[in-house]
Design an enzyme around this catalytic site. Sequence first.
Site, PDB file in Angstrom:
ATOM      1  N   LYS A 185      65.813 -57.876  24.141  1.00 43.18           N
ATOM      2  CA  LYS A 185      64.778 -56.869  23.856  1.00 43.18           C
ATOM      3  C   LYS A 185      64.375 -56.062  25.088  1.00 43.18           C
ATOM      4  O   LYS A 185      63.675 -55.070  24.964  1.00 43.18           O
ATOM      5  CB  LYS A 185      63.544 -57.531  23.232  1.00 43.18           C
ATOM      6  CG  LYS A 185      63.835 -58.059  21.834  1.00 43.18           C
ATOM      7  CD  LYS A 185      62.631 -58.065  20.927  1.00 43.18           C
ATOM      8  CE  LYS A 185      63.027 -58.612  19.578  1.00 43.18           C
ATOM      9  NZ  LYS A 185      62.760 -57.828  18.438  1.00 43.18           N
TER      10      LYS A 185
ATOM     11  N   LYS B   4      72.876 -57.810  14.909  1.00 43.16           N
ATOM     12  CA  LYS B   4      72.005 -58.334  13.849  1.00 43.16           C
ATOM     13  C   LYS B   4      71.338 -57.184  13.075  1.00 43.16           C
ATOM     14  O   LYS B   4      70.941 -56.191  13.679  1.00 43.16           O
ATOM     15  CB  LYS B   4      70.912 -59.193  14.516  1.00 43.16           C
ATOM     16  CG  LYS B   4      70.060 -59.980  13.566  1.00 43.16           C
ATOM     17  CD  LYS B   4      68.916 -60.679  14.288  1.00 43.16           C
ATOM     18  CE  LYS B   4      67.683 -59.817  14.346  1.00 43.16           C
ATOM     19  NZ  LYS B   4      66.413 -60.518  14.487  1.00 43.16           N
TER      20      LYS B   4
ATOM     21  N   LYS C  95      64.945 -54.796  11.943  1.00 43.65           N
ATOM     22  CA  LYS C  95      63.997 -53.757  11.572  1.00 43.65           C
ATOM     23  C   LYS C  95      63.684 -52.845  12.749  1.00 43.65           C
ATOM     24  O   LYS C  95      63.223 -51.731  12.570  1.00 43.65           O
ATOM     25  CB  LYS C  95      62.725 -54.384  10.995  1.00 43.65           C
ATOM     26  CG  LYS C  95      62.031 -55.353  11.932  1.00 43.65           C
ATOM     27  CD  LYS C  95      60.689 -55.745  11.373  1.00 43.65           C
ATOM     28  CE  LYS C  95      60.693 -57.078  10.684  1.00 43.65           C
ATOM     29  NZ  LYS C  95      60.553 -58.212  11.622  1.00 43.65           N
TER      30      LYS C  95
HETATM   31  P1  ATP Z   1      63.526 -57.811  14.836  1.00 49.38           P
HETATM   32  O1  ATP Z   1      64.561 -57.478  13.811  1.00 49.38           O
HETATM   33  O2  ATP Z   1      62.602 -56.698  15.122  1.00 49.38           O
HETATM   34  O3  ATP Z   1      64.109 -58.486  16.030  1.00 49.38           O
HETATM   35  P2  ATP Z   1      62.985 -60.012  13.216  1.00 49.38           P
HETATM   36  O4  ATP Z   1      63.239 -59.405  11.881  1.00 49.38           O
HETATM   37  O5  ATP Z   1      63.980 -60.906  13.816  1.00 49.38           O
HETATM   38  O6  ATP Z   1      62.589 -58.859  14.204  1.00 49.38           O
HETATM   39  P3  ATP Z   1      60.843 -61.509  12.077  1.00 49.38           P
HETATM   40  O7  ATP Z   1      60.339 -60.544  11.103  1.00 49.38           O
HETATM   41  O8  ATP Z   1      59.797 -62.348  12.684  1.00 49.38           O
HETATM   42  O9  ATP Z   1      61.606 -60.799  13.233  1.00 49.38           O
HETATM   43  O10 ATP Z   1      61.933 -62.441  11.439  1.00 49.38           O
HETATM   44  C1  ATP Z   1      61.533 -63.297  10.420  1.00 49.38           C
HETATM   45  C2  ATP Z   1      62.599 -64.244  10.061  1.00 49.38           C
HETATM   46  O11 ATP Z   1      63.730 -63.516   9.572  1.00 49.38           O
HETATM   47  C3  ATP Z   1      63.101 -65.102  11.206  1.00 49.38           C
HETATM   48  O12 ATP Z   1      63.256 -66.418  10.747  1.00 49.38           O
HETATM   49  C4  ATP Z   1      64.427 -64.505  11.548  1.00 49.38           C
HETATM   50  O13 ATP Z   1      65.299 -65.475  12.075  1.00 49.38           O
HETATM   51  C5  ATP Z   1      64.901 -63.998  10.202  1.00 49.38           C
HETATM   52  N1  ATP Z   1      65.814 -62.872  10.353  1.00 49.38           N
HETATM   53  C6  ATP Z   1      65.551 -61.689  10.938  1.00 49.38           C
HETATM   54  N2  ATP Z   1      66.635 -60.879  10.913  1.00 49.38           N
HETATM   55  C7  ATP Z   1      67.615 -61.588  10.300  1.00 49.38           C
HETATM   56  C8  ATP Z   1      68.972 -61.312   9.971  1.00 49.38           C
HETATM   57  N3  ATP Z   1      69.517 -60.159  10.278  1.00 49.38           N
HETATM   58  N4  ATP Z   1      69.672 -62.278   9.324  1.00 49.38           N
HETATM   59  C9  ATP Z   1      69.109 -63.462   8.999  1.00 49.38           C
HETATM   60  N5  ATP Z   1      67.839 -63.790   9.292  1.00 49.38           N
HETATM   61  C10 ATP Z   1      67.093 -62.879   9.935  1.00 49.38           C
END
Ligand code: ATP
Length: 329
Positions: free
Chosen positions: A111, A194, A197
Amino acid sequence: MKRMVSGIKPTGELTLGNYIGALRNFVKYQDDFDLYVFIANLHCVTVPIEPAELRKNLKDAIALYLACGLDPEKCTIFLQSDVLEHAQLGWLLTCMTYMGELNRMTQFKEKTHNQQDESIGAGLFVYPSLMAADILLYDADYVPVGNDQKQHVELARDLAQRFNNRYSETFVVPEPKIAEVGARIMSLSDPNKKMSKSEESNKGCIYLLDDLNVARKKVMSAVTDNLAQVKYDKENQPGISNLLEIMSSLSSESIESICSRFEGKGYGDFKAAVADVVCEELAKIQSKYHDIINSDMIETVLKDGAEKAHKQAFKKLKKVQKKMGIDIM
Ligand code: ATP
Ligand code: LTN
């Protein structure tokens, strides 16, 4: 019943990655575990964010939790900042975390890789200690998360053990619980990254509240390869493998079965089938979301949830303060 704790940090609209990697699993777990899920709003301010945007994201995230099937009768849903003990224990654990441990966190490195130290908020660096507090306050046995959070849960384990060794048995040592399929949904425009968002361009990311036509277009223009075979091979066919994971986790059809169904067929047919499954799921979620967001359900759910979480967290924090000697009596 074993206990589970997890949080989502809605710095943007929730994505299909969040749904497949986290939310959808919470819904399954609520029947068999004592599940605590919270909106990690204290974690959201580790990066700059507009107040109005944040407030909307938080409200949407709760409505989406409920729309995806989380049932406040079966689990405890709350806002992290409503339970003040998170910040308190977060600080105490920050004091027990080593700089070296935080320096090794890959999410922090990812990040901040193109930023100067001068402009990186310190909260982003110490964030894993707060996350450890989120987990340890509730004596969680398991932490259901996507793959990207495994390292943070391992830090929570290390901190629990360190505290127990230094001050006597206090915390349950939690284990990450990572689903086999769908733990890392990749971007549709770059299947080596990945689905996130906070991605710069949103072409690769399907949001749970995307218009269905937009979502369909994103799937249809997903980056694939020129090998012309629907095969699960993450190394050589990352785009196709990602679509297979998405389809399999949403439809419960095994990856092998999907591959054999599409043997000899073109990518166009395959993508159209993936888009159908995705849109069907989004349509169900969105219709429930609209009912919830226009009701007063959110307020009630959060009030009840915070009350229940606070009872548990308060007891734990008192115990910790006593053991550390920071209380007077
Ligand atoms: P950012 O995408 O901004 O890094 P994030 O989506 O990882 O944020 P959170 O909203 O806190 O952050 O994620 C919530 C949950 O969703 C966590 O358990 C994370 O591991 C899971 N998650 C997030 N993105 C993915 C993905 N692409 N595939 C599977 N699981 C995900
Ligand atoms: N760090 C997580 C969100 C999060 C969390 C938690 C997950 C904050 N506290 C406690 C599980 C348990 C993320 O960025 N996805």
